[in-house]
Write an enzyme that holds these catalytic residues in place. Structure first.
Site, short mmCIF file in Angstrom:
data_model
loop_
_atom_site.label_atom_id
_atom_site.label_comp_id
_atom_site.label_asym_id
_atom_site.label_seq_id
_atom_site.Cartn_x
_atom_site.Cartn_y
_atom_site.Cartn_z
N ASN A 39 -10.08 -3.47 1.21
CA ASN A 39 -9.72 -3.32 -0.20
C ASN A 39 -10.96 -3.05 -1.03
O ASN A 39 -12.09 -3.14 -0.52
CB ASN A 39 -9.04 -4.60 -0.72
N TYR B 74 0.20 -5.01 10.99
CA TYR B 74 -0.06 -3.64 10.55
C TYR B 74 0.39 -2.62 11.59
O TYR B 74 1.00 -1.61 11.25
CB TYR B 74 -1.54 -3.46 10.21
N HIS C 150 0.82 -1.22 0.00
CA HIS C 150 0.00 0.00 0.00
C HIS C 150 0.86 1.27 0.00
O HIS C 150 0.49 2.29 0.58
CB HIS C 150 -0.96 0.02 1.20
#
Length: 507
Positions: free
Chosen positions: A144, A355, A71
């Site tokens: 997404n 993350y 990303h």
């Protein structure tokens, strides 16, 4: 002398009116000359004591922070979410407890696998991450544009990304030989590959694409009752995708068409809107399904879980500084609020750590103290110190338990929900109902003739670049198991007959 002083005063005043405030160092000291370094004489060596020069160069040397591993290429905007109804019967999440309740938010759109400067026309999933600044803290819904994913276990995630990333030998990105070598051994990817190689793999822009939470989550009410949910963002603007030829035409002249489209439309006052929907299932509903309900390679068909409108998001404000507000924006599925919890999804469970951990690497352990990541409701925590610690820290008691009167305390009503499992054992094994191909076949059959043709054209074009024919045969076998026609059309396009395929599959 008085006349000369008056002239100097007027000159200084004109300078201030013309150029605004005085330039300063990072510590606030005014800068006398921002054009010339301090030297020995007019033409000699530069002196180390030129503090402004040293600070300026040191700041410049550190302007770049580690790029996101995935990303990396992205843009975003601010806006608000308005709840459509009161959902307090199924979740404690306060931003969903009243119809019409408004919550400020930030959205970051992105491509997934390519580097920060890559074209936005690449065939690739698009990230759709929303940070809600709720009254009970921040909530990140990190998803997404496509409703499923390539893999179902976080154990495979680094390997999958390595396969997509540049070869360690050639540095060539998205080499089909590497990509399909990986996916030919991962049958669960068949559904996602069918999405990616359709025209949905290249959204026309960020405004006209859907968003999906991908994973199942738990909504928990005040009674501790659990409802499993999946999220879907549906744009009020029509959904629009690009064919490969359309994408190629744009890419020949632009690499950031989607970023500029979003910014320009918001500047014009054409604020994009999305309606948020959820699907709901109870744990007891899972047994009737022919797939694992928390498998991220699967959708929940609407016939078993209808879409329920939760609210509407409007993006109405562009960032004033891209780096500070978008590049430093940190999203993680671990950033949750009371009433929303992760499901048992193996991929999600790994993302909860990964993350947040990557944000600590990129931005430091106090990344949530950066303004764009700070919650609006304030923070009370005994976590302290570390790099770039900015949050006020007062008082002597920074631990629990304490006999002294604590400044903050926990609240039992926000305890995590309970999960009960009979005869629990630990294991490392595949999920019980993988069913890798059925939904990929359903998706293929749902496409129009035009969309099916585009899928075969795009997918066969990528597979033609794969040198190892065993890999190609394995991929055709996957798509054949999804739908006989789907596999046969690919085989025909790749000029591989049944005898050759069978021979290759025996190797």
């Amino acid at each position: 002398m008085k006349q000369k002083a008056l002239v100097l005063s007027i000159a200084m005043l004109i300078t201030q009116l013309t150029f605004g405030q005085t330039l300063t160092t990072n510590s606030g000291a005014p800068v006398g000359d921002n054009q010339n370094s301090k030297t020995i004489g007019q033409d000699g060596q530069v002196l180390l004591e030129d503090i402004h020069l040293i600070e300026k160069l040191a700041a410049f040397d550190r302007e770049r922070i580690p790029e996101r591993v995935v990303h990396a290429r992205g843009t975003g905007a601010f806006g608000e979410f308005v709840a459509a109804s009161d959902f307090s019967d199924v979740t404690m999440a306060d931003f969903l407890n009243k119809a019409g309740k408004k919550t400020p938010l930030l959205v970051r759109f992105s491509t997934v696998t390519h580097q920060a400067g890559s074209p936005e026309t690449y065939r690739d999933p698009r990230g759709f991450a929303v940070k809600f600044y709720t009254e009970q803290g921040n909530y990140d819904l990190v998803g997404n544009n496509l409703p499923v994913f390539f893999i179902r276990d976080a154990m495979k995630f680094p390997d999958m990304v390595h396969a997509f990333k540049p070869s360690p030998i050639t540095n060539g990105a998205s080499d089909p030989n590497r990509v399909f070598d990986f996916f030919s051994n991962v049958p669960e990817s068949t559904h996602m590959l069918t999405w990616v190689f359709s025209d949905y793999g290249i959204p026309a822009n960020f405004r006209q694409m859907e968003g999906n939470g991908v994973h199942a989550y738990k909504w928990v009410n005040t009674k501790g009752e659990v409802t499993y949910v999946k999220y879907k963002w549906v744009p009020q603007q029509e959904v629009r995708n690009l064919s490969q030829s359309e994408a190629n035409a744009i890419q020949s002249t632009q690499i950031e068409h989607a970023t500029l489209d979003l910014r320009n439309e918001i500047e014009k006052g054409n604020f994009p809107k999305w309606d948020l929907y959820v699907q709901m299932l109870k744990k007891e509903d899972f047994l009737a399904l022919d797939f694992n309900a928390v498998d991220p390679t699967k959708i929940w068909p609407e016939k078993i879980a209808k879409l329920i409108k939760v609210g509407t998001m409007t993006l109405n404000q562009n960032p004033s500084n891209y780096f500070q507000q978008i590049e430093q924006a940190a999203f993680s599925p671990a950033i949750l609020v009371p009433g929303i919890e992760p499901s048992e999804d193996k991929l999600l469970q790994g993302r909860l750590f990964s993350y947040s951990d990557t944000q600590r690497h990129r931005l430091g352990g106090n990344f949530q103290q950066i303004p764009v990541n700070m919650p609006k409701n304030g923070v009370n925590t005994y976590n302290e110190n570390g790099y770039m610690s900015l949050r006020p820290q007062t008082g002597d008691v920074n631990y629990q338990p304490s006999t002294n009167k604590p400044e903050v305390k926990d609240d039992a009503k926000f305890k995590y929900s309970k999960s009960e499992f009979a005869n629990v054992t630990t294991a490392q094994s595949k999920i019980s109902k993988p069913n890798d191909f059925a939904q990929a076949g359903d998706l293929y059959r749902s496409f129009s003739k035009k969309d099916q043709d585009a899928l075969i054209y795009n997918l066969s074009g990528a597979l033609k670049q794969v040198k190892n024919k065993v890999i190609v045969a394995k991929m055709i076998a996957h798509f054949y198991q999804a739908d006989r026609e789907y596999g046969m059309r690919l085989a025909k396009e790749l000029k591989m007959d049944r005898k050759e395929l069978e021979s290759l599959m025996m190797q």
